[in-house]
Design an enzyme around this catalytic site. Structure first.
Site, PDB file in Angstrom:
ATOM      1  N   HIS A   1       0.869  -1.182   0.000  1.00  0.00           N
ATOM      2  CA  HIS A   1       0.000   0.000   0.000  1.00  0.00           C
ATOM      3  C   HIS A   1       0.912   1.240   0.000  1.00  0.00           C
ATOM      4  O   HIS A   1       2.025   1.190   0.525  1.00  0.00           O
ATOM      5  CB  HIS A   1      -0.835  -0.040   1.284  1.00  0.00           C
TER       6      HIS A   1
ATOM      7  N   ASP B   1       3.357  -4.632   8.116  1.00  0.00           N
ATOM      8  CA  ASP B   1       2.133  -3.842   8.004  1.00  0.00           C
ATOM      9  C   ASP B   1       0.958  -4.822   8.077  1.00  0.00           C
ATOM     10  O   ASP B   1       0.670  -5.538   7.118  1.00  0.00           O
ATOM     11  CB  ASP B   1       2.152  -3.092   6.656  1.00  0.00           C
TER      12      ASP B   1
ATOM     13  N   GLN C   1      -4.234  -5.074   6.800  1.00  0.00           N
ATOM     14  CA  GLN C   1      -5.248  -5.937   6.177  1.00  0.00           C
ATOM     15  C   GLN C   1      -5.245  -7.338   6.775  1.00  0.00           C
ATOM     16  O   GLN C   1      -5.980  -8.205   6.314  1.00  0.00           O
ATOM     17  CB  GLN C   1      -5.018  -6.030   4.654  1.00  0.00           C
TER      18      GLN C   1
ATOM     19  N   LYS D   1     -10.226  -0.628  10.199  1.00  0.00           N
ATOM     20  CA  LYS D   1     -10.427  -1.783   9.311  1.00  0.00           C
ATOM     21  C   LYS D   1     -10.828  -3.016  10.114  1.00  0.00           C
ATOM     22  O   LYS D   1     -11.111  -4.065   9.552  1.00  0.00           O
ATOM     23  CB  LYS D   1      -9.151  -2.056   8.515  1.00  0.00           C
TER      24      LYS D   1
ATOM     25  N   CYS E   1      -4.747   2.642  -3.589  1.00  0.00           N
ATOM     26  CA  CYS E   1      -3.476   3.109  -2.999  1.00  0.00           C
ATOM     27  C   CYS E   1      -2.378   2.084  -3.206  1.00  0.00           C
ATOM     28  O   CYS E   1      -1.551   1.841  -2.300  1.00  0.00           O
ATOM     29  CB  CYS E   1      -3.629   3.435  -1.518  1.00  0.00           C
TER      30      CYS E   1
HETATM   31  N1  PLP Z   1      -1.476  -0.708   4.768  1.00  0.00           N
HETATM   32  C1  PLP Z   1      -2.422  -1.378   4.114  1.00  0.00           C
HETATM   33  C2  PLP Z   1      -2.115  -2.755   3.615  1.00  0.00           C
HETATM   34  C3  PLP Z   1      -3.664  -0.805   3.893  1.00  0.00           C
HETATM   35  O1  PLP Z   1      -4.600  -1.483   3.231  1.00  0.00           O
HETATM   36  C4  PLP Z   1      -3.916   0.495   4.373  1.00  0.00           C
HETATM   37  C5  PLP Z   1      -5.202   1.150   4.102  1.00  0.00           C
HETATM   38  O2  PLP Z   1      -5.937   0.778   3.213  1.00  0.00           O
HETATM   39  C6  PLP Z   1      -2.896   1.152   5.058  1.00  0.00           C
HETATM   40  C7  PLP Z   1      -1.690   0.527   5.243  1.00  0.00           C
HETATM   41  C8  PLP Z   1      -3.087   2.529   5.587  1.00  0.00           C
HETATM   42  O3  PLP Z   1      -4.054   2.529   6.594  1.00  0.00           O
HETATM   43  P1  PLP Z   1      -4.590   3.901   7.193  1.00  0.00           P
HETATM   44  O4  PLP Z   1      -5.044   4.720   6.026  1.00  0.00           O
HETATM   45  O5  PLP Z   1      -5.718   3.470   8.085  1.00  0.00           O
HETATM   46  O6  PLP Z   1      -3.467   4.507   7.944  1.00  0.00           O
END
Ligand code: PLP
Length: 407
Positions: free
Chosen positions: A124, A201, A204, A227, A365
């Site tokens: 992402h 990270d 998800q 999420k 993204c």
């Molecule tokens: N990492 C992953 C894999 C994501 O899917 C997302 C958001 O869609 C993020 C990071 C960023 O999350 P946030 O926008 O809640 O900080």
């Protein structure tokens, strides 16, 4: 079939019970954000109704109750991640802020020109851009683990990407655009064998599978509450205590200090050193309630039911002509990305909406993933444990509707 009482679960989620253009809402945009159960909504509302006060600073009853609830939520996150101590849990706005914190406080002080930061092609943007910005600032290099046509990481040359120049490996546990579950435990082991710290990270992953930082042995783990059925604006950074101890604070302000004078400031202990200013108290309490809620259902049961949902959806979509599924990894969680031949994904999303089916259309993204497949965007259905097989059927009916309209 996994035995979850889906109808009872659905009754806990008020937003699910509405019609869109006369159709029952099928909310299949969970990878963007999840819906919230009444248990979370009530926890937040109760805090504002009964206990609202600032934390850590007051001697009065309300402040003590607010502090107890806020710190209680931290303890829940600690157990949820199987961390060793509450001191390893820093409340942040979400995964994005957590990654930026690690980039600035942990990596930046040791990163020199010519060093490398290792990420993957299927990250992402939140796990690309902070590292890219950092590399640009010091003249370091962003190195990318390549991907395959199925949307998996191509680990054939992985060992060679882990070098003495690599200062951190930052990889996602589950891809938001493709649903691929990455072998992060094995990757972490290999990185550690060469002395390279690892950030995972988990944005998800946490809504769909157990997250165990001890088992993964990662140095940092990040996720967002929204999420996983908690409010927006709250998430957590897990860091191994020895590393967090050594790191300088990222932001300065109230609550992150023990004493301040114009000559010298002494920083607070962990984790407060990283929580400058008034935190998102109600958000943390809501996150604690979301953890309780998920645990009351059972995270293994959630994983297994969602696996059935995804398998059923994939099987049905694969039977259709004129559809290309983007992301066909062997291990996937909750995401079905696809393109319908001859139709822009944004049109797909709009027509689906008119059938009550809420999906996401776009690059999610994860523009490098789109570039790899040579497409501008995908339509993405993403599932949570409150979704039903009937909603998958509604998704498939909507695909047929789009194909009829564009025939
Ligand atoms: N990492 C992953 C894999 C994501 O899917 C997302 C958001 O869609 C993020 C990071 C960023 O999350 P946030 O926008 O809640 O900080």
């Amino acid at each position: 079939m996994t035995k979850l009482n889906i109808q009872a679960i659905r009754r806990d989620f008020p937003t699910l019970h509405q019609e869109i253009y006369g159709f029952p809402l099928a909310y299949l945009d969970n990878a963007a954000t999840s819906q919230k159960p009444v248990q979370v909504i009530d926890a937040v509302a109760d805090f504002y109704r009964e206990d609202n006060a600032n934390v850590h600073r007051g001697v009065h009853q309300l402040s003590q109750r607010a502090t107890d609830s806020y710190e209680g939520a931290r303890a829940k996150v600690c157990r949820f991640l199987n961390a060793d101590s509450d001191e390893e849990i820093v409340f942040v706005r979400g995964a994005t802020e957590a990654i930026n914190l690690v980039a600035h406080s942990f990596v930046r002080p040791m990163l020199k020109a010519g060093d490398e930061v290792l990420i993957s092609h299927i990250e992402h943007h939140a796990n690309i851009v902070p590292w890219q910005m950092l590399c640009d600032q010091v003249g370091a290099k962003l190195v990318v683990i390549p991907m395959t046509e199925s949307g998996e990481l191509d680990l054939s040359g992985f060992d060679d990407l882990l070098t003495s120049k690599t200062k951190i490996m930052a990889v996602g546990q589950v891809s938001n655009a493709l649903g691929t579950v990455n072998p992060v435990k094995m990757m972490t082991e290999k990185a550690h064998a060469k002395g390279i710290p690892v950030l995972i990270d988990g944005a998800q992953a946490v809504p769909h599978m157990p997250a165990d930082v001890k088992d993964l042995d990662c140095d940092f783990y990040v996720f967002s509450g929204h999420k996983m059925f908690a409010p927006t604006g709250i998430g957590a950074l897990y860091g191994k205590q020895a590393l967090l101890d050594e790191m300088a604070p990222w932001q300065g302000g109230g609550d992150m200090i023990l004493s301040v004078s114009f000559e010298k400031t002494q920083y607070n202990a962990l984790p407060y050193k990283f929580e400058a200013g008034t935190p998102n108290i109600s958000g943390a309490i809501g996150l604690g309630a979301a953890i309780d809620y998920m645990q009351s259902i059972g995270i293994e049961a959630i994983a297994s039911y969602e696996h059935e949902l995804l398998s059923y959806a994939t099987e049905r979509v694969n039977k259709l002509d004129g559809i290309r599924v983007i992301g066909t990894a062997e291990h996937k969680a909750s995401v079905l990305s696809f393109v319908i031949e001859g139709v822009h994904p944004h049109d797909v999303g709009t027509i689906f909406d008119q059938q009550g089916v809420a999906i996401r259309a776009g690059h999610h993204c994860a523009q490098p993933v789109m570039q790899f497949f040579g497409i501008p965007a995908t339509a993405r259905a993403s599932f949570a444990f409150y979704n039903t097989m009937e909603e998958v059927d509604a998704l498939v009916d909507s695909i047929s509707k789009v194909q009829e309209l564009f025939a």
